[in-house]
Motif scaffolding. Structure first.
Motif, mmCIF file in Angstrom:
data_model
loop_
_atom_site.group_PDB
_atom_site.id
_atom_site.type_symbol
_atom_site.label_atom_id
_atom_site.label_comp_id
_atom_site.label_asym_id
_atom_site.label_seq_id
_atom_site.Cartn_x
_atom_site.Cartn_y
_atom_site.Cartn_z
ATOM 1 N N VAL A 39 4.505 3.498 4.995
ATOM 2 C CA VAL A 39 3.717 2.374 4.469
ATOM 3 C C VAL A 39 3.789 2.448 2.947
ATOM 4 N N ILE A 40 4.164 1.352 2.343
ATOM 5 C CA ILE A 40 4.219 1.290 0.878
ATOM 6 C C ILE A 40 3.080 0.402 0.395
ATOM 7 N N LEU A 41 2.252 0.946 -0.461
ATOM 8 C CA LEU A 41 1.138 0.213 -1.055
ATOM 9 C C LEU A 41 1.526 -0.203 -2.470
ATOM 10 N N GLU A 42 1.654 -1.500 -2.689
ATOM 11 C CA GLU A 42 1.887 -2.005 -4.046
ATOM 12 C C GLU A 42 0.524 -2.246 -4.666
ATOM 13 N N ASN A 43 0.104 -1.336 -5.530
ATOM 14 C CA ASN A 43 -1.240 -1.359 -6.090
ATOM 15 C C ASN A 43 -1.387 -2.483 -7.116
ATOM 16 N N VAL A 44 -2.617 -2.709 -7.545
ATOM 17 C CA VAL A 44 -2.910 -3.739 -8.541
ATOM 18 C C VAL A 44 -2.193 -3.405 -9.851
ATOM 19 N N GLY A 45 -1.646 -4.434 -10.498
ATOM 20 C CA GLY A 45 -0.928 -4.235 -11.751
ATOM 21 C C GLY A 45 -1.855 -3.820 -12.882
ATOM 22 N N ASN A 46 -1.817 -2.537 -13.217
ATOM 23 C CA ASN A 46 -2.753 -1.985 -14.201
ATOM 24 C C ASN A 46 -2.343 -0.536 -14.467
ATOM 25 N N LEU A 47 -2.355 -0.113 -15.700
ATOM 26 C CA LEU A 47 -1.973 1.265 -16.022
ATOM 27 C C LEU A 47 -3.170 2.201 -16.170
ATOM 28 N N VAL A 48 -4.381 1.690 -15.923
ATOM 29 C CA VAL A 48 -5.570 2.524 -16.110
ATOM 30 C C VAL A 48 -6.288 2.790 -14.781
ATOM 31 N N CYS A 49 -6.949 1.761 -14.241
ATOM 32 C CA CYS A 49 -7.818 1.949 -13.069
ATOM 33 C C CYS A 49 -7.118 2.539 -11.846
ATOM 34 N N PRO A 50 -5.941 2.045 -11.439
ATOM 35 C CA PRO A 50 -5.326 2.587 -10.227
ATOM 36 C C PRO A 50 -5.059 4.091 -10.297
ATOM 37 N N ALA A 51 -4.827 4.612 -11.487
ATOM 38 C CA ALA A 51 -4.543 6.042 -11.633
ATOM 39 C C ALA A 51 -5.786 6.894 -11.425
ATOM 40 N N GLU A 52 -6.962 6.297 -11.563
ATOM 41 C CA GLU A 52 -8.206 7.055 -11.472
ATOM 42 C C GLU A 52 -8.671 7.253 -10.033
ATOM 43 N N PHE A 53 -8.168 6.437 -9.102
ATOM 44 C CA PHE A 53 -8.661 6.464 -7.727
ATOM 45 C C PHE A 53 -7.574 6.909 -6.760
ATOM 46 N N ASP A 54 -7.847 7.996 -6.050
ATOM 47 C CA ASP A 54 -6.952 8.489 -5.013
ATOM 48 C C ASP A 54 -7.020 7.524 -3.830
ATOM 49 N N THR A 55 -5.885 6.984 -3.427
ATOM 50 C CA THR A 55 -5.854 6.019 -2.326
ATOM 51 C C THR A 55 -5.686 6.688 -0.966
ATOM 52 N N GLY A 56 -5.408 7.986 -0.973
ATOM 53 C CA GLY A 56 -5.081 8.660 0.268
ATOM 54 C C GLY A 56 -3.585 8.745 0.485
ATOM 55 N N ALA A 57 -2.823 8.292 -0.496
ATOM 56 C CA ALA A 57 -1.357 8.318 -0.389
ATOM 57 C C ALA A 57 -0.835 9.746 -0.395
ATOM 58 N N PHE B 17 3.752 8.154 6.551
ATOM 59 C CA PHE B 17 3.849 8.494 5.132
ATOM 60 C C PHE B 17 3.379 7.295 4.310
ATOM 61 N N LEU B 18 2.401 7.499 3.447
ATOM 62 C CA LEU B 18 1.883 6.428 2.587
ATOM 63 C C LEU B 18 2.312 6.672 1.149
ATOM 64 N N LEU B 19 3.030 5.710 0.581
ATOM 65 C CA LEU B 19 3.484 5.781 -0.802
ATOM 66 C C LEU B 19 2.728 4.753 -1.623
ATOM 67 N N ASN B 20 2.087 5.194 -2.692
ATOM 68 C CA ASN B 20 1.334 4.330 -3.586
ATOM 69 C C ASN B 20 2.184 4.019 -4.816
ATOM 70 N N LEU B 21 2.492 2.738 -5.029
ATOM 71 C CA LEU B 21 3.334 2.328 -6.152
ATOM 72 C C LEU B 21 2.485 1.582 -7.174
ATOM 73 N N MET B 22 2.508 2.071 -8.409
ATOM 74 C CA MET B 22 1.680 1.505 -9.478
ATOM 75 C C MET B 22 2.552 1.085 -10.665
ATOM 76 N N SER B 23 1.992 0.217 -11.489
ATOM 77 C CA SER B 23 2.683 -0.201 -12.714
ATOM 78 C C SER B 23 1.833 -1.239 -13.418
ATOM 79 N N ALA B 24 2.268 -1.623 -14.605
ATOM 80 C CA ALA B 24 1.649 -2.745 -15.318
ATOM 81 C C ALA B 24 2.173 -4.050 -14.726
ATOM 82 N N PRO B 25 1.473 -5.166 -14.949
ATOM 83 C CA PRO B 25 1.989 -6.460 -14.492
ATOM 84 C C PRO B 25 3.341 -6.763 -15.142
#
Length: 225
Positions: A118-136, A34-42
């Motif tokens: 697997v937990i993916l801590e994505n790059v701190g950003n509220l725009v770009c990470p939301a646009e790209f499907d990581t496969g999570a 199971f892949l979890l993608n975690l996003m947020s601002a810095p």
């Protein structure tokens, strides 16, 4: 004069990435990972939230962590020292997001045969990470109280792609003009199905609810095999 030709490169890039992401999800499903993608601002508290979460989960699930950043390995080292779980750092080479192929490269460095989550801590950003499907399998995000309750209105895509929204730093809510009820309403406007969980990563308040959500999601993913 000939008509100017306009090539929509951006659309092609997204389409290719979505195809790669679907393939990666299928591979992970076959492996029971199971892949979890975690996003947020810095500064929202991603790493602290993950430490609190993994501390509660590591006796229940076999966990690997991928820390994405433009540079440095600070987060991966901090995660490994605090939790003891396998952690790797992904450098994006200046890019403000991860895509499916970059995620695949990171996963190749983990022992997936001995991993449930697997937990993916994505790059701190509220725009770009939301646009790209990581496969999570699922997307989560953290909104911290100091950022303001209007962020779902300003960054609609981020909130629309997330399955769960953690509202962090609730301990400082009395000192900020943050309306939890209004924020939840704004999130529901963008994504009626998103689960909203108020937390305080510093004290651990609300983390158990997030842990329960993860356990249920992982079990459902594995049972669907």
């Amino acid at each position: 004069m000939d008509e100017l030709r306009v090539i929509e490169i951006k659309k092609s890039v997204f389409a290719d990435n979505e195809h790669d992401a679907d393939l990666l999800r299928g591979e992970l499903h076959q492996q029971g990972v199971f892949l979890l993608n975690l996003m947020s601002a810095p500064g929202s508290g991603k790493t602290t939230t993950l430490i609190q979460t993994i501390t509660r989960l590591k006796d229940k699930l076999r966990i690997g962590v991928m820390e994405a950043d433009i540079d440095s390995d600070v987060d991966a080292r901090k995660m490994r020292e605090a939790t003891g779980v396998e952690s790797i750092q992904l450098h994006t080479g200046g890019m403000c997001h991860l895509d499916a192929e970059m995620t695949r490269q990171g996963l190749a460095a983990l022992d997936l045969a001995a991993t449930d989550l697997v937990i993916l801590e994505n790059v701190g950003n509220l725009v770009c990470p939301a646009e790209f499907d990581t496969g999570a399998v699922r997307n989560a995000m953290i909104l911290s109280v100091p950022e303001g309750d209007d962020k779902p209105l300003k960054y609609p895509l981020m909130f629309s792609v997330c399955d769960v929204v953690l509202i962090n730093k609730t301990d400082v809510m009395p000192y900020f003009d943050f309306d939890l009820e209004k924020c939840t309403e704004y999130i529901r406007m963008r994504n009626p199905k998103a689960q909203v969980i108020p937390i305080c990563a510093k004290t651990g308040e609300g983390i158990d609810t997030f842990v329960d959500w993860i356990i249920a999601e992982v079990a459902g993913w594995k049972n669907d095999n």
